[in-house]
Design an enzyme around this catalytic site. Sequence first.
Site, PDB file in Angstrom:
ATOM      1  N   ASP A  35       0.856  -1.194   0.000  1.00  0.00           N
ATOM      2  CA  ASP A  35       0.000   0.000   0.000  1.00  0.00           C
ATOM      3  C   ASP A  35       0.890   1.240   0.000  1.00  0.00           C
ATOM      4  OD1 ASP A  35      -1.977   1.892   0.414  1.00  0.00           O
ATOM      5  OD2 ASP A  35      -2.155   1.485   2.568  1.00  0.00           O
ATOM      6  N   ASP A  44      -1.701  -1.297  -3.773  1.00  0.00           N
ATOM      7  CA  ASP A  44      -2.060  -0.583  -5.009  1.00  0.00           C
ATOM      8  C   ASP A  44      -0.970  -0.754  -6.063  1.00  0.00           C
ATOM      9  OD1 ASP A  44      -0.069   1.292  -4.111  1.00  0.00           O
ATOM     10  OD2 ASP A  44      -1.605   2.166  -2.797  1.00  0.00           O
ATOM     11  N   ASP A  81      -5.170 -10.901 -15.140  1.00  0.00           N
ATOM     12  CA  ASP A  81      -6.069 -11.992 -14.757  1.00  0.00           C
ATOM     13  C   ASP A  81      -7.441 -11.702 -15.353  1.00  0.00           C
ATOM     14  OD1 ASP A  81      -7.441 -14.008 -13.374  1.00  0.00           O
ATOM     15  OD2 ASP A  81      -6.218 -13.726 -11.569  1.00  0.00           O
ATOM     16  N   ASP A 139      -9.257 -16.975 -15.629  1.00  0.00           N
ATOM     17  CA  ASP A 139      -9.980 -17.509 -14.475  1.00  0.00           C
ATOM     18  C   ASP A 139     -10.975 -18.588 -14.911  1.00  0.00           C
ATOM     19  OD1 ASP A 139     -10.501 -17.078 -11.594  1.00  0.00           O
ATOM     20  OD2 ASP A 139     -12.512 -16.551 -12.264  1.00  0.00           O
ATOM     21  N   GLU A 148      -7.003 -21.420 -15.782  1.00  0.00           N
ATOM     22  CA  GLU A 148      -7.295 -22.136 -14.540  1.00  0.00           C
ATOM     23  C   GLU A 148      -8.329 -23.213 -14.856  1.00  0.00           C
ATOM     24  OE1 GLU A 148      -8.901 -21.258  -9.999  1.00  0.00           O
ATOM     25  OE2 GLU A 148      -9.771 -20.236 -11.721  1.00  0.00           O
ATOM     26  N   HIS A 177      -3.683 -17.658  -4.413  1.00  0.00           N
ATOM     27  CA  HIS A 177      -4.560 -16.893  -3.526  1.00  0.00           C
ATOM     28  C   HIS A 177      -5.793 -17.682  -3.092  1.00  0.00           C
ATOM     29  CE1 HIS A 177      -6.330 -16.691  -7.439  1.00  0.00           C
ATOM     30  NE2 HIS A 177      -7.436 -16.170  -6.943  1.00  0.00           N
ATOM     31  N   ASP A 178      -5.997 -18.878  -3.643  1.00  0.00           N
ATOM     32  CA  ASP A 178      -7.141 -19.716  -3.256  1.00  0.00           C
ATOM     33  C   ASP A 178      -6.717 -20.872  -2.369  1.00  0.00           C
ATOM     34  OD1 ASP A 178      -8.911 -18.224  -4.844  1.00  0.00           O
ATOM     35  OD2 ASP A 178      -8.586 -19.505  -6.589  1.00  0.00           O
TER      36      ASP A 178
HETATM   37  O1  TEU Z   1     -11.250 -19.767  -8.565  1.00  0.00           O
HETATM   38  C1  TEU Z   1     -12.033 -20.838  -9.041  1.00  0.00           C
HETATM   39  C2  TEU Z   1     -12.597 -21.722  -8.063  1.00  0.00           C
HETATM   40  O2  TEU Z   1     -13.261 -22.667  -8.444  1.00  0.00           O
HETATM   41  C3  TEU Z   1     -12.349 -21.427  -6.650  1.00  0.00           C
HETATM   42  O3  TEU Z   1     -13.415 -20.695  -6.183  1.00  0.00           O
HETATM   43  C4  TEU Z   1     -12.126 -22.632  -5.851  1.00  0.00           C
HETATM   44  O4  TEU Z   1     -13.165 -23.535  -5.960  1.00  0.00           O
HETATM   45  C5  TEU Z   1     -11.974 -22.232  -4.454  1.00  0.00           C
HETATM   46  O5  TEU Z   1     -11.139 -21.125  -4.379  1.00  0.00           O
HETATM   47  C6  TEU Z   1     -11.367 -23.329  -3.660  1.00  0.00           C
HETATM   48  O6  TEU Z   1     -11.211 -22.832  -2.390  1.00  0.00           O
HETATM   49  C7  TEU Z   1     -11.212 -18.604  -9.309  1.00  0.00           C
HETATM   50  C8  TEU Z   1     -10.401 -17.558  -8.596  1.00  0.00           C
HETATM   51  O7  TEU Z   1      -9.071 -17.986  -8.507  1.00  0.00           O
HETATM   52  C9  TEU Z   1     -11.042 -17.280  -7.269  1.00  0.00           C
HETATM   53  O8  TEU Z   1     -10.285 -16.409  -6.490  1.00  0.00           O
HETATM   54  C10 TEU Z   1     -12.411 -16.715  -7.543  1.00  0.00           C
HETATM   55  O9  TEU Z   1     -13.096 -16.548  -6.345  1.00  0.00           O
HETATM   56  C11 TEU Z   1     -13.228 -17.624  -8.456  1.00  0.00           C
HETATM   57  O10 TEU Z   1     -12.501 -18.091  -9.575  1.00  0.00           O
HETATM   58  C12 TEU Z   1     -14.405 -16.865  -9.026  1.00  0.00           C
HETATM   59  O11 TEU Z   1     -13.953 -15.940  -9.966  1.00  0.00           O
END
Ligand code: TEU
Length: 543
Positions: free
Chosen positions: A25, A33, A102, A203, A245, A319-320
């Site tokens: 930030d 940012d 993305d 995505d 993805e 990040h997931d």
């Molecule tokens: O993630 C795809 C997705 O299927 C995820 O939601 C996954 O099932 C979950 O994170 C498992 O914990 C993508 C992006 O990477 C995610 O950040 C988004 O929330 C999602 O698509 C919707 O755009």
Amino acid sequence: MLDKTQKDWWKRAVAYQVYPKSFQDTTGSGVGDLPGIVSRLDYLQTLGIDVIWLSPVFASPQIDNGYDISDYRAIDPLFGDLEDMRTLIREGKRRGIGIMLDLVLNHSSDRHPWFQRARASRDDPCHDYYVWRDGVPGQYPNDMLSVFGGPAWEWVEEVGQYYFHQFAPQQPDLNWENPALRRELYDMILWWMDQGVEGFRLDVIDQIAKEPDKKITNNGPRLHEFLRELSAETFQKGCLVTVGEAWGADIQRARLYSAPDGSELSMVFQFEQMVLDQKPGGAKWDLAPLPFVKMKQSFARWQQGLHGRGWNSLFLDNHDLPRIVSRWGDDGEYRVQSAKLLATMLHGMQGTPYIYQGEELGMTNIRLPIDQYKDVEILNYYNEAVAKGCPESRVMESIWAKGRDNARTPMQWDDGPNAGFTTGTPWLPLNPNHTAINAKAALADPDSVFYHYQALIRLRKTYPVFVDGDFTLLDAEHLTVFAYERKAADGRLLVVCHFGADACRWTCPADWKGARVLLSNYAEPADALRPWEAVIYYRPAGT
Ligand code: TEU
């Protein structure tokens, strides 16, 4: 610097994912940012990466941290403006670092003007940009559920129809069957290519060809047809890196996605290894121990399955996903050793490695009380599970192990207030361990996880076998050692990783005795493998 005019340059590249909200930030807003990313480009150059995958920074109501886009050609004021993006692209290029945007092409935000028009009238041309079904209030077209919980259908009174959403209700699914919608998306991508971006991450790309009447979400019949059109109309007009993805990809399908003729994408993110530690057939929240032998065999199958016939992406974090050192490593006593081991295991393979921000520091999971979490998936899960009578302590264990906010806590830059991330109040709490685990400390310590990643990146750029070599799994059934060989024209590699805190006798194959050590997470060699030991050996061709 990589020559990015060369075909398939991305096979030699290493990527780094920036989650912009949590990177740096510069305004005191508590949210990272674009100027913050610019200010850290030198750090990334020191690490040695070639491209940044930038999670979405487009205009968005931020229901799902930017994965709900309301204007694909504008930057969200949270992050800056288009001029800041141009600066980032320019300053990145100067350092050999390209920007991969993305693209969320499966759905938009419900605030996107297309959807605003679509929901107002059935006669508007934008109506068909989304997926609608007739019905009556309270009676869903079918029983499909959204990934984030609850029904996948939402009623709109004005048009007397339900729209389909695979994610939150504020993320209506786009209708790829409509050619005008596809054209709008292609024009937008071409516009970003003109701005100088070097690639795209797509995505949930395997979910675009949905057919809700047949309950098909991913891998729909028209998926690869759509992808080939998308690629021909956009990516193939440049020399880009693209990664889709694809939670539903198996090896067969990954060969299509990443076909060497470039007809679809450069590569996909597949998740076969990432779902091994959940109960078979269960949801992500049903925890199970990592089946180590299966994990090795799974990597081996993908390495061999795509060798010469496609291309792998290599990642353990994003990040997931929870932090890998907390998940498959040891984030206590052996945090540094095990973080280095995980990096070694992955970066020794064939494919394009992706490092997720903070992974190069060995950042760990966090345990917060429920009211401090922000992620829509975590909050929905908590509410649903508790309402169903699941004990709260069990729900929290799952969230602490698997919740997406584990990976989203702010970058730990130094040991000062808020770890140097912000002068304001961080949008998500910092991990309290930032006083010990931070970039400043890592840069000052030659034995840090950071320098191990830097060394792995250098090796990939020095020895062609890292990029080109084939893959043979050794000792497939061994319960703690993941060992494999790679072989190419220039030489051979042996990668040995011991997953565990006990010493372990493991005999090196005879032809590797006395081979040169390229990298190890212990200073001196020893007879037995030590806790979380990882070593890469090399033999030049003909020796
Ligand atoms: O993630 C795809 C997705 O299927 C995820 O939601 C996954 O099932 C979950 O994170 C498992 O914990 C993508 C992006 O990477 C995610 O950040 C988004 O929330 C999602 O698509 C919707 O755009």
